[in-house]
Structure formats: C-alpha cells, structure tokens
Design a protein around this motif. Structure first.
Motif, mmCIF file in Angstrom:
data_model
loop_
_atom_site.group_PDB
_atom_site.id
_atom_site.type_symbol
_atom_site.label_atom_id
_atom_site.label_comp_id
_atom_site.label_asym_id
_atom_site.label_seq_id
_atom_site.Cartn_x
_atom_site.Cartn_y
_atom_site.Cartn_z
ATOM 1 N N LYS A 24 0.841 -1.197 0.000
ATOM 2 C CA LYS A 24 0.000 0.000 0.000
ATOM 3 C C LYS A 24 0.877 1.248 0.000
ATOM 4 O O LYS A 24 1.974 1.249 0.555
ATOM 5 N N VAL A 25 0.367 2.293 -0.603
ATOM 6 C CA VAL A 25 1.036 3.590 -0.556
ATOM 7 C C VAL A 25 0.448 4.355 0.625
ATOM 8 O O VAL A 25 -0.770 4.505 0.717
ATOM 9 N N PRO A 26 1.301 4.807 1.535
ATOM 10 C CA PRO A 26 0.788 5.557 2.687
ATOM 11 C C PRO A 26 0.030 6.803 2.246
ATOM 12 O O PRO A 26 0.455 7.516 1.336
ATOM 13 N N ARG A 27 -1.112 7.047 2.878
ATOM 14 C CA ARG A 27 -1.917 8.236 2.569
ATOM 15 C C ARG A 27 -1.605 9.306 3.594
ATOM 16 O O ARG A 27 -1.952 9.161 4.758
ATOM 17 N N LEU A 28 -0.949 10.378 3.150
ATOM 18 C CA LEU A 28 -0.572 11.465 4.037
ATOM 19 C C LEU A 28 -1.216 12.758 3.557
ATOM 20 O O LEU A 28 -1.083 13.118 2.393
ATOM 21 N N LEU A 29 -1.911 13.426 4.457
ATOM 22 C CA LEU A 29 -2.497 14.726 4.162
ATOM 23 C C LEU A 29 -1.494 15.780 4.609
ATOM 24 O O LEU A 29 -1.092 15.819 5.769
ATOM 25 N N LEU A 30 -1.076 16.625 3.682
ATOM 26 C CA LEU A 30 -0.053 17.630 3.954
ATOM 27 C C LEU A 30 -0.661 19.020 3.935
ATOM 28 O O LEU A 30 -0.985 19.559 2.873
ATOM 29 N N HIS A 31 -0.835 19.588 5.121
ATOM 30 C CA HIS A 31 -1.308 20.965 5.192
ATOM 31 C C HIS A 31 -0.258 21.859 4.553
ATOM 32 O O HIS A 31 0.933 21.732 4.827
ATOM 33 N N ALA A 32 -0.691 22.773 3.679
ATOM 34 C CA ALA A 32 0.233 23.670 2.989
ATOM 35 C C ALA A 32 -0.139 25.118 3.254
ATOM 36 O O ALA A 32 -1.289 25.511 3.081
ATOM 37 N N CYS A 33 0.856 25.888 3.649
ATOM 38 C CA CYS A 33 0.632 27.317 3.863
ATOM 39 C C CYS A 33 0.836 28.090 2.569
ATOM 40 O O CYS A 33 0.284 29.171 2.395
ATOM 41 N N CYS A 34 1.644 27.534 1.658
ATOM 42 C CA CYS A 34 1.917 28.193 0.383
ATOM 43 C C CYS A 34 2.695 27.229 -0.506
ATOM 44 O O CYS A 34 3.210 26.212 -0.032
ATOM 45 N N ALA A 35 2.827 27.570 -1.766
ATOM 46 C CA ALA A 35 3.561 26.723 -2.702
ATOM 47 C C ALA A 35 5.058 26.661 -2.395
ATOM 48 O O ALA A 35 5.635 25.561 -2.392
ATOM 49 N N PRO A 36 5.732 27.790 -2.158
ATOM 50 C CA PRO A 36 7.176 27.710 -1.916
ATOM 51 C C PRO A 36 7.553 26.775 -0.761
ATOM 52 O O PRO A 36 8.539 26.043 -0.856
ATOM 53 N N CYS A 37 6.780 26.784 0.305
ATOM 54 C CA CYS A 37 7.075 25.914 1.445
ATOM 55 C C CYS A 37 6.710 24.458 1.156
ATOM 56 O O CYS A 37 7.170 23.554 1.854
ATOM 57 N N SER A 38 5.898 24.223 0.160
ATOM 58 C CA SER A 38 5.477 22.862 -0.182
ATOM 59 C C SER A 38 6.535 22.105 -0.973
ATOM 60 O O SER A 38 6.593 20.880 -0.911
#
Length: 142
Positions: A24-38
């Motif tokens: 299985k591929v782990p499902r991770l939800l990534l909160h993003a404040c903006c594109a550069p930090c992502s």
C-alpha cells in the motif's frame, strides 16, 4: 509527572514500513501554507515513497489579496506536479481577529492550533494514515 514522550517520527516510520510491506502507498495529508514551502516537503515525501495530498486551510492569512495569491499559486504548483489538492475556502479573518485580539503576542500559537486541528479532523474523516504540515520547515515561521 508526565509519562514518557512519544517519538512520532519513529511511529510514522513503522506505519510506512507496514503499509509498504502490504503493498500500500501511505496516505498522508499535507497541510500547505503556500507553494514555496510545499516544494521541499513534497519532494522529500515522494523520495520516501509517500504520495501526499496537499490541503489548503489557512483562514488566518490576511489581507485577502495575500490569501488569494497564496492559494492560486499553490493550485498552479499542485497542477504542474500532479499533486492532489484539497481546498478548504474558509476565510476566517473575523474569527481569527476575535480570537487573538486580547493576546496578539501569542497569535502564532492560535494559528497553528486552528490549522492543525482542522487538518487532523479532515485527515481522520477521510481515512488518511497520517498528516503533517509545511509549517514545520517553512523558513517564514517563527
């Protein structure tokens, strides 16, 4: 007296290994404040075999033009790298101001709490294995 501290990084590592062993591929939800930090976060997670889903929930960003600019840039970035993106369009400047007006020096704590609690809630409701945030590596955070 507090109990032993938990090593969440080790727990996540064990979870990822278990899921990968099961194919299985782990499902991770990534909160993003903006594109550069992502960028760094997404690249690092993908190198680890994790395909994150980006999550936009930033009701504290103001003025609204900054909020809109960050969201639009994140949408373009996500599309360009085929990153799934969930948008929560809650713009809560009024509730943010009410919550922090009496303690402006500690407003950052409120911002983190509100955003991470909502991210955790969404992750649980949508059966993600884990969640994280770009705020942890952002050079713009205190």
């Amino acid at each position: 007296m507090p109990g032993p501290s938990r090593n969440y990084a080790k727990e996540l590592e064990r979870l990822i290994q278990k899921l990968q062993q099961e194919g299985k591929v782990p499902r991770l939800l990534l909160h993003a404040c903006c594109a550069p930090c992502s960028i760094y976060c997404v690249d690092s997670l993908r190198r680890e075999g994790i395909e994150p889903v980006s999550y936009w929930f930033n009701p504290n960003i103001h003025p609204y033009t900054e909020y809109r600019s960050r969201k639009t840039t994140l949408e373009a970035y996500a599309q360009s790298i085929h990153l799934p993106l969930v948008i929560d369009n809650t713009y809560g400047l009024r509730s943010f101001v009410k919550a922090v007006i009496d303690d402006l020096e500690h407003r950052c704590l409120y911002c983190y709490q509100v955003r991470l609690e909502q991210t955790a809630r969404y992750a649980a409701e949508h059966h993600f294995d884990s969640f994280s945030t770009t705020l942890l590596v952002s050079p713009y955070q205190k």
